[in-house]
Design a protein around this motif. Structure first.
Motif, PDB file in Angstrom:
ATOM      1  N   UNK A 104       5.152  -1.408   7.755  1.00 15.41           N
ATOM      2  CA  UNK A 104       4.014  -1.812   6.923  1.00 15.41           C
ATOM      3  C   UNK A 104       3.651  -0.713   5.940  1.00 15.41           C
ATOM      4  N   UNK A 105       3.034  -1.134   4.825  1.00 13.57           N
ATOM      5  CA  UNK A 105       2.489  -0.180   3.868  1.00 13.57           C
ATOM      6  C   UNK A 105       1.125  -0.677   3.405  1.00 13.57           C
ATOM      7  N   UNK A 106       0.339   0.257   2.907  1.00 10.96           N
ATOM      8  CA  UNK A 106      -0.992  -0.040   2.407  1.00 10.96           C
ATOM      9  C   UNK A 106      -1.099   0.563   1.016  1.00 10.96           C
ATOM     10  N   UNK A 107      -1.424  -0.268   0.031  1.00  8.57           N
ATOM     11  CA  UNK A 107      -1.623   0.202  -1.333  1.00  8.57           C
ATOM     12  C   UNK A 107      -3.069  -0.072  -1.710  1.00  8.57           C
ATOM     13  N   UNK A 108      -3.754   0.940  -2.200  1.00  9.21           N
ATOM     14  CA  UNK A 108      -5.142   0.783  -2.606  1.00  9.21           C
ATOM     15  C   UNK A 108      -5.172   0.269  -4.045  1.00  9.21           C
ATOM     16  N   UNK A 109      -5.734  -0.913  -4.218  1.00 10.71           N
ATOM     17  CA  UNK A 109      -5.852  -1.499  -5.552  1.00 10.71           C
ATOM     18  C   UNK A 109      -7.144  -1.074  -6.231  1.00 10.71           C
ATOM     19  N   UNK A 110      -8.180  -0.855  -5.416  1.00  5.39           N
ATOM     20  CA  UNK A 110      -9.498  -0.500  -5.947  1.00  5.39           C
ATOM     21  C   UNK A 110     -10.251   0.269  -4.871  1.00  5.39           C
ATOM     22  N   UNK A 111     -10.882   1.367  -5.236  1.00  6.62           N
ATOM     23  CA  UNK A 111     -11.758   2.054  -4.308  1.00  6.62           C
ATOM     24  C   UNK A 111     -11.142   3.242  -3.594  1.00  6.62           C
ATOM     25  N   UNK A 112     -11.660   3.490  -2.377  1.00  7.36           N
ATOM     26  CA  UNK A 112     -11.325   4.686  -1.603  1.00  7.36           C
ATOM     27  C   UNK A 112     -11.442   4.308  -0.134  1.00  7.36           C
ATOM     28  N   UNK A 113     -10.346   4.455   0.622  1.00  2.00           N
ATOM     29  CA  UNK A 113     -10.327   4.096   2.039  1.00  2.00           C
ATOM     30  C   UNK A 113      -9.842   5.275   2.874  1.00  2.00           C
ATOM     31  N   UNK A 114     -10.141   5.204   4.161  1.00  2.00           N
ATOM     32  CA  UNK A 114      -9.655   6.205   5.109  1.00  2.00           C
ATOM     33  C   UNK A 114      -8.840   5.480   6.179  1.00  2.00           C
ATOM     34  N   UNK A 115      -7.586   5.882   6.306  1.00  2.00           N
ATOM     35  CA  UNK A 115      -6.685   5.370   7.335  1.00  2.00           C
ATOM     36  C   UNK A 115      -6.812   6.281   8.539  1.00  2.00           C
ATOM     37  N   UNK A 116      -7.085   5.718   9.703  1.00  3.30           N
ATOM     38  CA  UNK A 116      -7.277   6.510  10.911  1.00  3.30           C
ATOM     39  C   UNK A 116      -6.263   6.109  11.962  1.00  3.30           C
ATOM     40  N   UNK A 117      -5.963   7.022  12.851  1.00  2.00           N
ATOM     41  CA  UNK A 117      -5.068   6.752  13.966  1.00  2.00           C
ATOM     42  C   UNK A 117      -5.022   7.962  14.868  1.00  2.00           C
ATOM     43  N   UNK A 118      -5.481   7.798  16.108  1.00  2.00           N
ATOM     44  CA  UNK A 118      -5.520   8.938  17.014  1.00  2.00           C
ATOM     45  C   UNK A 118      -6.412  10.024  16.438  1.00  2.00           C
ATOM     46  N   UNK A 119      -5.877  11.220  16.281  1.00  2.00           N
ATOM     47  CA  UNK A 119      -6.663  12.320  15.703  1.00  2.00           C
ATOM     48  C   UNK A 119      -6.371  12.492  14.213  1.00  2.00           C
ATOM     49  N   UNK A 120      -5.505  11.657  13.665  1.00  2.51           N
ATOM     50  CA  UNK A 120      -5.138  11.766  12.253  1.00  2.51           C
ATOM     51  C   UNK A 120      -6.041  10.902  11.391  1.00  2.51           C
ATOM     52  N   UNK A 121      -6.258  11.351  10.153  1.00  4.37           N
ATOM     53  CA  UNK A 121      -6.950  10.550   9.160  1.00  4.37           C
ATOM     54  C   UNK A 121      -6.386  10.904   7.800  1.00  4.37           C
ATOM     55  N   UNK A 122      -6.331   9.901   6.940  1.00  2.00           N
ATOM     56  CA  UNK A 122      -5.793  10.109   5.605  1.00  2.00           C
ATOM     57  C   UNK A 122      -6.631   9.307   4.617  1.00  2.00           C
ATOM     58  N   UNK A 123      -7.131   9.965   3.593  1.00  2.00           N
ATOM     59  CA  UNK A 123      -7.880   9.286   2.547  1.00  2.00           C
ATOM     60  C   UNK A 123      -6.923   8.844   1.452  1.00  2.00           C
ATOM     61  N   UNK A 124      -7.136   7.617   0.983  1.00  2.00           N
ATOM     62  CA  UNK A 124      -6.317   7.048  -0.084  1.00  2.00           C
ATOM     63  C   UNK A 124      -7.248   6.490  -1.159  1.00  2.00           C
ATOM     64  N   UNK A 125      -6.854   6.659  -2.421  1.00  2.00           N
ATOM     65  CA  UNK A 125      -7.631   6.136  -3.540  1.00  2.00           C
ATOM     66  C   UNK A 125      -6.776   5.160  -4.339  1.00  2.00           C
ATOM     67  N   UNK A 126      -7.429   4.460  -5.264  1.00  2.00           N
ATOM     68  CA  UNK A 126      -6.749   3.454  -6.087  1.00  2.00           C
ATOM     69  C   UNK A 126      -5.470   4.015  -6.693  1.00  2.00           C
ATOM     70  N   UNK A 127      -4.407   3.248  -6.576  1.00  2.00           N
ATOM     71  CA  UNK A 127      -3.114   3.643  -7.116  1.00  2.00           C
ATOM     72  C   UNK A 127      -2.190   4.267  -6.092  1.00  2.00           C
ATOM     73  N   UNK A 128      -2.731   4.685  -4.947  1.00  2.00           N
ATOM     74  CA  UNK A 128      -1.886   5.316  -3.926  1.00  2.00           C
ATOM     75  C   UNK A 128      -1.365   4.279  -2.935  1.00  2.00           C
ATOM     76  N   UNK A 129      -0.176   4.549  -2.427  1.00  2.00           N
ATOM     77  CA  UNK A 129       0.448   3.690  -1.423  1.00  2.00           C
ATOM     78  C   UNK A 129       0.919   4.583  -0.280  1.00  2.00           C
ATOM     79  N   UNK A 130       0.809   4.077   0.950  1.00  2.00           N
ATOM     80  CA  UNK A 130       1.142   4.859   2.126  1.00  2.00           C
ATOM     81  C   UNK A 130       1.796   3.980   3.183  1.00  2.00           C
ATOM     82  N   UNK A 131       2.853   4.490   3.773  1.00  2.00           N
ATOM     83  CA  UNK A 131       3.448   3.843   4.938  1.00  2.00           C
ATOM     84  C   UNK A 131       2.422   3.912   6.064  1.00  2.00           C
TER      85      UNK A 131
END
Length: 119
Positions: free
Chosen positions: A55-82
């Motif tokens: 799976x991948x997540x691409x931010x089309x608009x805004x600012x999100x935080x992907x969480x999992x266990x002790x990890x977190x990753x902030x993503x903004x519009x235009x970014x894509x992440x596995x």
């Protein structure tokens, strides 16, 4: 053909009117491939859940935080992440719309569940 800009606007408007602060729409379903638009208002969270095989997540608009266990990753519009293969969640840090692309099965590759039950 779907227009992502139109879908994003429509579902962000719906999320603002929804008591849970979110709206989602599966717009492409082709065999194991799925694509969904998910809109969330600021502060809205998707609780931790299991991950599909890919799976991948691409931010089309805004600012999100992907969480999992002790990890977190902030993503903004235009970014894509596995997406991580372990349990993960998502939080909207501002009104946001994401494109979630998933593959629910991969031919010839067992899922972690299948590997555990055949070992």
């Amino acid at each position: 053909m779907d227009d992502l800009t139109t879908l994003a606007r429509r579902h962000l408007d719906q999320a603002k009117a929804d008591p849970h602060g979110r709206s989602a729409h599966l717009f492409l379903h082709d065999g194991p491939l799925r694509q969904s638009v998910i809109a969330m208002i600021s502060g809205c969270e998707l609780d931790e859940h299991n991950a599909p095989p890919a799976a991948s997540l691409q931010v089309l608009h805004g600012h999100v935080r992907l969480t999992g266990g002790t990890n977190r990753m902030d993503l903004i519009a235009g970014q894509v992440q596995e997406l991580p293969h372990e349990r993960h969640g998502l939080r909207a840090l501002e009104d946001s719309v994401v494109l979630l692309t998933t593959v629910t099965a991969t031919p010839g590759c067992p899922t972690p569940y299948e590997e555990a039950t055949t070992a």
